[in-house]
Design a protein around this motif. Structure first.
Motif, PDB file in Angstrom:
ATOM      1  N   GLU A 190       1.065  -1.098   0.146  1.00  0.00           N
ATOM      2  CA  GLU A 190       0.078  -0.085  -0.173  1.00  0.00           C
ATOM      3  C   GLU A 190       0.805   1.222   0.039  1.00  0.00           C
ATOM      4  O   GLU A 190       0.562   2.135  -0.494  1.00  0.00           O
ATOM      5  CB  GLU A 190      -0.896  -0.021   1.296  1.00  0.00           C
ATOM      6  CG  GLU A 190      -1.759   1.286   1.270  1.00  0.00           C
ATOM      7  CD  GLU A 190      -2.463   1.337   2.587  1.00  0.00           C
ATOM      8  OE1 GLU A 190      -2.446   2.338   3.491  1.00  0.00           O
ATOM      9  OE2 GLU A 190      -3.162   0.286   3.146  1.00  0.00           O
ATOM     10  N   HIS A 191       2.041   1.352   0.851  1.00  0.00           N
ATOM     11  CA  HIS A 191       2.841   2.337   0.772  1.00  0.00           C
ATOM     12  C   HIS A 191       3.646   2.502  -0.331  1.00  0.00           C
ATOM     13  O   HIS A 191       3.776   3.654  -1.015  1.00  0.00           O
ATOM     14  CB  HIS A 191       3.764   2.358   1.721  1.00  0.00           C
ATOM     15  CG  HIS A 191       3.355   2.233   3.320  1.00  0.00           C
ATOM     16  ND1 HIS A 191       2.309   2.807   3.951  1.00  0.00           N
ATOM     17  CD2 HIS A 191       3.594   1.554   4.445  1.00  0.00           C
ATOM     18  CE1 HIS A 191       1.929   2.918   4.941  1.00  0.00           C
ATOM     19  NE2 HIS A 191       2.619   1.899   5.628  1.00  0.00           N
ATOM     20  N   TRP A 192       3.914   1.484  -1.193  1.00  0.00           N
ATOM     21  CA  TRP A 192       4.595   1.537  -2.513  1.00  0.00           C
ATOM     22  C   TRP A 192       3.449   1.959  -3.455  1.00  0.00           C
ATOM     23  O   TRP A 192       3.932   3.053  -4.525  1.00  0.00           O
ATOM     24  CB  TRP A 192       5.014   0.142  -2.841  1.00  0.00           C
ATOM     25  CG  TRP A 192       5.757   0.125  -4.097  1.00  0.00           C
ATOM     26  CD1 TRP A 192       7.150   0.057  -4.483  1.00  0.00           C
ATOM     27  CD2 TRP A 192       5.075  -0.211  -5.555  1.00  0.00           C
ATOM     28  NE1 TRP A 192       7.335   0.074  -5.510  1.00  0.00           N
ATOM     29  CE2 TRP A 192       6.359   0.011  -6.376  1.00  0.00           C
ATOM     30  CE3 TRP A 192       4.104  -0.111  -6.129  1.00  0.00           C
ATOM     31  CZ2 TRP A 192       6.053   0.010  -7.780  1.00  0.00           C
ATOM     32  CZ3 TRP A 192       3.696  -0.324  -7.575  1.00  0.00           C
ATOM     33  CH2 TRP A 192       4.840  -0.309  -8.328  1.00  0.00           C
ATOM     34  N   PHE A 193       2.243   1.590  -3.673  1.00  0.00           N
ATOM     35  CA  PHE A 193       1.530   2.348  -4.594  1.00  0.00           C
ATOM     36  C   PHE A 193       1.114   3.594  -4.117  1.00  0.00           C
ATOM     37  O   PHE A 193       0.988   4.355  -5.314  1.00  0.00           O
ATOM     38  CB  PHE A 193      -0.063   1.338  -4.364  1.00  0.00           C
ATOM     39  CG  PHE A 193       0.018   0.425  -5.076  1.00  0.00           C
ATOM     40  CD1 PHE A 193      -0.192   0.340  -6.421  1.00  0.00           C
ATOM     41  CD2 PHE A 193      -0.231  -1.098  -4.307  1.00  0.00           C
ATOM     42  CE1 PHE A 193      -0.234  -1.012  -7.279  1.00  0.00           C
ATOM     43  CE2 PHE A 193      -0.076  -2.334  -5.284  1.00  0.00           C
ATOM     44  CZ  PHE A 193      -0.288  -2.093  -6.615  1.00  0.00           C
ATOM     45  N   HIS A 194       1.256   4.087  -2.902  1.00  0.00           N
ATOM     46  CA  HIS A 194       1.244   5.524  -2.552  1.00  0.00           C
ATOM     47  C   HIS A 194       2.215   6.345  -3.472  1.00  0.00           C
ATOM     48  O   HIS A 194       1.958   7.367  -4.142  1.00  0.00           O
ATOM     49  CB  HIS A 194       1.243   5.876  -1.234  1.00  0.00           C
ATOM     50  CG  HIS A 194       1.044   7.240  -0.806  1.00  0.00           C
ATOM     51  ND1 HIS A 194       1.257   7.634   0.512  1.00  0.00           N
ATOM     52  CD2 HIS A 194       0.844   8.392  -1.464  1.00  0.00           C
ATOM     53  CE1 HIS A 194       0.957   8.959   0.883  1.00  0.00           C
ATOM     54  NE2 HIS A 194       0.920   9.298  -0.447  1.00  0.00           N
ATOM     55  N   ASN A 373      10.692  12.927  10.940  1.00  0.00           N
ATOM     56  CA  ASN A 373      11.665  12.000  11.124  1.00  0.00           C
ATOM     57  C   ASN A 373      11.599  10.778  10.124  1.00  0.00           C
ATOM     58  O   ASN A 373      11.931   9.503  10.515  1.00  0.00           O
ATOM     59  CB  ASN A 373      11.237  11.260  12.501  1.00  0.00           C
ATOM     60  CG  ASN A 373      12.385  10.523  13.129  1.00  0.00           C
ATOM     61  OD1 ASN A 373      13.472  11.294  13.117  1.00  0.00           O
ATOM     62  ND2 ASN A 373      12.272   9.484  13.708  1.00  0.00           N
ATOM     63  N   ARG A 374      11.131  11.110   8.900  1.00  0.00           N
ATOM     64  CA  ARG A 374      11.311  10.153   7.898  1.00  0.00           C
ATOM     65  C   ARG A 374      12.210  10.567   6.503  1.00  0.00           C
ATOM     66  O   ARG A 374      12.232  11.785   6.530  1.00  0.00           O
ATOM     67  CB  ARG A 374       9.791   9.850   7.151  1.00  0.00           C
ATOM     68  CG  ARG A 374       8.856   9.343   8.016  1.00  0.00           C
ATOM     69  CD  ARG A 374       8.957   7.940   8.056  1.00  0.00           C
ATOM     70  NE  ARG A 374       7.847   7.210   8.932  1.00  0.00           N
ATOM     71  CZ  ARG A 374       7.695   6.155   9.201  1.00  0.00           C
ATOM     72  NH1 ARG A 374       8.193   5.042   8.663  1.00  0.00           N
ATOM     73  NH2 ARG A 374       6.522   5.617   9.912  1.00  0.00           N
ATOM     74  N   CYS A 375      13.339   9.750   6.323  1.00  0.00           N
ATOM     75  CA  CYS A 375      13.949  10.422   5.178  1.00  0.00           C
ATOM     76  C   CYS A 375      13.728   9.945   3.807  1.00  0.00           C
ATOM     77  O   CYS A 375      12.672   9.554   3.645  1.00  0.00           O
ATOM     78  CB  CYS A 375      15.131   9.083   5.620  1.00  0.00           C
ATOM     79  SG  CYS A 375      16.580   9.340   4.332  1.00  0.00           S
ATOM     80  N   TRP A 376      13.901  11.097   3.060  1.00  0.00           N
ATOM     81  CA  TRP A 376      13.753  11.140   1.785  1.00  0.00           C
ATOM     82  C   TRP A 376      13.620   9.921   1.064  1.00  0.00           C
ATOM     83  O   TRP A 376      12.990   9.743  -0.293  1.00  0.00           O
ATOM     84  CB  TRP A 376      14.548  12.495   0.956  1.00  0.00           C
ATOM     85  CG  TRP A 376      16.036  11.874   0.836  1.00  0.00           C
ATOM     86  CD1 TRP A 376      16.894  12.151   1.598  1.00  0.00           C
ATOM     87  CD2 TRP A 376      16.496  11.564  -0.464  1.00  0.00           C
ATOM     88  NE1 TRP A 376      18.133  11.815   1.092  1.00  0.00           N
ATOM     89  CE2 TRP A 376      17.808  11.370  -0.212  1.00  0.00           C
ATOM     90  CE3 TRP A 376      15.899  10.939  -1.774  1.00  0.00           C
ATOM     91  CZ2 TRP A 376      18.648  10.811  -1.128  1.00  0.00           C
ATOM     92  CZ3 TRP A 376      16.829  10.436  -2.639  1.00  0.00           C
ATOM     93  CH2 TRP A 376      18.195  10.358  -2.453  1.00  0.00           C
ATOM     94  N   LEU A 377      14.799   9.259   1.324  1.00  0.00           N
ATOM     95  CA  LEU A 377      14.901   7.800   0.607  1.00  0.00           C
ATOM     96  C   LEU A 377      13.804   7.018   0.626  1.00  0.00           C
ATOM     97  O   LEU A 377      13.696   5.996  -0.229  1.00  0.00           O
ATOM     98  CB  LEU A 377      16.135   7.051   1.250  1.00  0.00           C
ATOM     99  CG  LEU A 377      17.545   7.876   0.673  1.00  0.00           C
ATOM    100  CD1 LEU A 377      18.728   7.228   1.396  1.00  0.00           C
ATOM    101  CD2 LEU A 377      17.893   7.377  -0.847  1.00  0.00           C
ATOM    102  N   GLU A 378      13.210   6.954   1.293  1.00  0.00           N
ATOM    103  CA  GLU A 378      11.842   6.051   1.524  1.00  0.00           C
ATOM    104  C   GLU A 378      10.828   6.358   0.207  1.00  0.00           C
ATOM    105  O   GLU A 378       9.927   5.405  -0.008  1.00  0.00           O
ATOM    106  CB  GLU A 378      10.842   6.291   2.841  1.00  0.00           C
ATOM    107  CG  GLU A 378      11.435   5.719   4.103  1.00  0.00           C
ATOM    108  CD  GLU A 378      10.461   5.896   5.149  1.00  0.00           C
ATOM    109  OE1 GLU A 378       9.428   5.328   5.260  1.00  0.00           O
ATOM    110  OE2 GLU A 378      10.805   6.587   6.157  1.00  0.00           O
ATOM    111  N   ASP A 379      10.993   7.490  -0.235  1.00  0.00           N
ATOM    112  CA  ASP A 379      10.156   7.984  -1.411  1.00  0.00           C
ATOM    113  C   ASP A 379      10.581   7.494  -2.480  1.00  0.00           C
ATOM    114  O   ASP A 379      10.146   8.151  -3.635  1.00  0.00           O
ATOM    115  CB  ASP A 379       9.803   9.217  -1.277  1.00  0.00           C
ATOM    116  CG  ASP A 379       8.928   9.912  -0.164  1.00  0.00           C
ATOM    117  OD1 ASP A 379       7.946   8.830   0.260  1.00  0.00           O
ATOM    118  OD2 ASP A 379       8.994  10.771   0.608  1.00  0.00           O
TER     119      ASP A 379
END
Length: 518
Positions: A190-194, A373-379
């Motif tokens: 679900e996060h990937w589809f986002h 607290n989330r890094c840009w690399l997650e996106d």
């Protein structure tokens, strides 16, 4: 509101200014007698160049194009990278039926079928394992069907994220019941589809996207959605438009009409002190014309419209400029000294588990932007092969921090991406250090201020439309459509595409041409 090209002066404008046929006829006679009809185009992207080509083909030769950058093409930007062209902007021809790009080039053997459709992915987890392909295919199919179920989506007004999460989870539970491990994996998907969807519609989050706009307004051209340019780059379309290809002897004199590094600081489109509409540049030069065609990014108009236009634009036009949403998606192209992935690999789609996601800000070597607290690399939702270069992987940067990443150095980008690749894939492959990087920076470039438009909740709330943005403005003094607008943001159904931009350039050129027909 669009004007009928066949009968352009039978429309009553919003401000109720009615133009008389007699005044238009007198303008036609003056220009036919003196052959002085002049058109000034601001922006040498595909919309501006398309308009210029159409005008020249119909004998309107007094055309000038002012381009703020030192190159043409706008958001079509093909760059040579280690012996082959890669695209930092528009990359594929999306569809065939009704696609003006495809129609222009279909007889020239310029297009090929891309290897990667982003529909046959292999998914990798942040703990270094690979998701079973049969299982990932099932989950992807569920999500993909939700993404493109237009009929179902119309039942869910509101933010697109709310719609997707509701329908996706309903279908996941229906398929997998209460299997806790699969349900947890489905949440990662679900996060990937986002992230994947905010690459298509470049909002900071899919909760900003209108469900109605996402699936009902945009009209996809049928046919192959990812036709590539066989290592030539999307810049090839410029040569086709200008007729430099396939026969250079028939080339239209467009390039000699273009003035580069011309930043405009004032557009006088209705003023009793000027003899004709006038455009002034920061370098002190000024240009006069009968018609001024604006083809800049709507992001530039957002930033400058209050100071740029004299007089100021009417309220409905300002509303469209301020509330049509322009987002940011960026590319990171990593070049490696050797191809370290198997020939049948199309790319690496990345799924973060919650523990690795939370720890990322403490592990990554070059931190870059952080949000909550989330890094840009997650996106960066994956790295994928491209057709034009066998040793390059393409990473997509989306979401809230896509623009902020543009401030990072190339060295930090490479270090961060290598960290992610080795975290996900290091158990499977011996990955050498990347020895080159190319990046797009559409958000911070002052001549674009974004990548492409999408239909947002804010746009829907304020009833802002491409129709309003594209409507020409008629000056009181000159009694003619003086200020015209083109570019992908003015396309009602093909916004965000190169074919949409070209269509709008042709549309406005034909509007001018039809004014002076017998």
């Amino acid at each position: 509101m669009m004007i009928s090209c066949g009968n352009p002066f039978l429309k009553v404008y919003r401000d109720h200014r009615t133009k008389t046929i007699s005044s238009i006829e007198s303008i036609k006679k003056v220009h036919k007698m003196s052959n002085s009809l002049s058109v000034l185009i601001i922006g040498a992207g595909v919309a501006g160049i398309s308009a210029a080509c159409k005008l020249l083909e119909h004998g309107i030769t007094n055309v000038t194009i002012l381009e703020a950058k030192d190159r043409i093409g706008g958001r079509v930007h093909s760059v040579e990278f280690d012996g082959s062209y890669v695209d930092l902007g528009g990359q594929w021809v999306h569809g065939e039926d009704g696609n003006i790009v495809y129609d222009l080039v279909k007889d020239f053997d310029l297009l090929g079928t891309s290897l990667n459709t982003y529909e046959d992915n292999t998914y990798y987890l942040s703990d270094g394992s690979v998701v079973d392909k049969n299982l990932s295919d099932k989950i992807f199919e569920i999500g993909y069907n939700v993404l493109y179920d237009e009929e179902d989506a119309t039942k869910y007004p509101g933010p697109y994220g709310d719609y997707f999460i509701k329908r996706y989870n309903e279908k996941i539970v229906e398929e997998f019941k209460s299997d806790k491990e699969i349900l947890k994996l489905a949440k990662y998907f679900e996060h990937w589809f986002h992230k994947f969807y905010t690459c298509l519609d470049p909002a900071k989050t899919w909760f900003d996207i209108s469900t109605h706009g996402a699936l009902s307004v945009f009209k996809q051209c049928d046919g192959n959605q990812q036709l590539n340019w066989k290592k030539r780059g999307f810049k090839t379309i410029l040569d086709v438009l200008m007729k430099k290809f396939p026969d250079e002897s028939k080339c239209l004199p467009v390039e000699e009409k273009i003035f580069l590094k011309k930043e405009v600081n004032k557009i006088i489109w209705d003023d009793t002190t000027e003899a004709s509409p006038t455009v002034r540049c920061f370098d002190g030069t000024s240009y006069k014309a009968d018609h001024i065609l604006i083809t800049t990014s709507v992001g530039v108009l957002k930033k400058l419209h209050k100071s740029l236009f004299e007089p100021r634009l009417p309220a409905y036009k300002v509303n469209s400029i301020e509330h049509i949403s322009l987002g940011v998606v960026n590319k990171i192209l990593l070049k490696f000294p050797t191809k370290w992935w198997p020939d049948d690999t199309l790319g690496f789609s990345l799924l973060w588990n919650e523990t690795d996601s939370l720890n990322l800000v403490n592990e990554v070597p070059a931190i870059g932007p952080i949000d909550e607290n989330r890094c840009w690399l997650e996106d960066v939702f994956g790295f994928y092969v491209i057709d034009s270069h066998p040793r390059v992987l393409l990473g997509w940067v989306v979401g809230k921090m896509a623009s902020e990443v543009e401030y990072m150095s190339d060295e930090d980008i490479i270090a961060s991406c290598m960290f992610v690749l080795r975290k996900f894939l290091g158990k499977l492959y011996d990955i050498p250090d990347a020895d080159g990087v190319l990046r797009s920076k559409w958000g911070t470039d002052p001549h674009f201020c974004g990548s492409y438009v999408y239909v947002s909740m804010d746009q829907e709330k304020h009833n802002a439309s491409a129709k309003d943005l594209s409507e020409p403005l008629v000056s009181k003094k000159w009694n003619t459509p003086t200020l015209l607008f083109a570019g992908e943001a003015t396309s009602a159904q093909h916004y965000s595409t190169v074919n949409g931009a070209i269509e709008t350039g042709f549309r406005e050129a034909e509007r001018i041409i039809n004014l002076y027909k017998n």
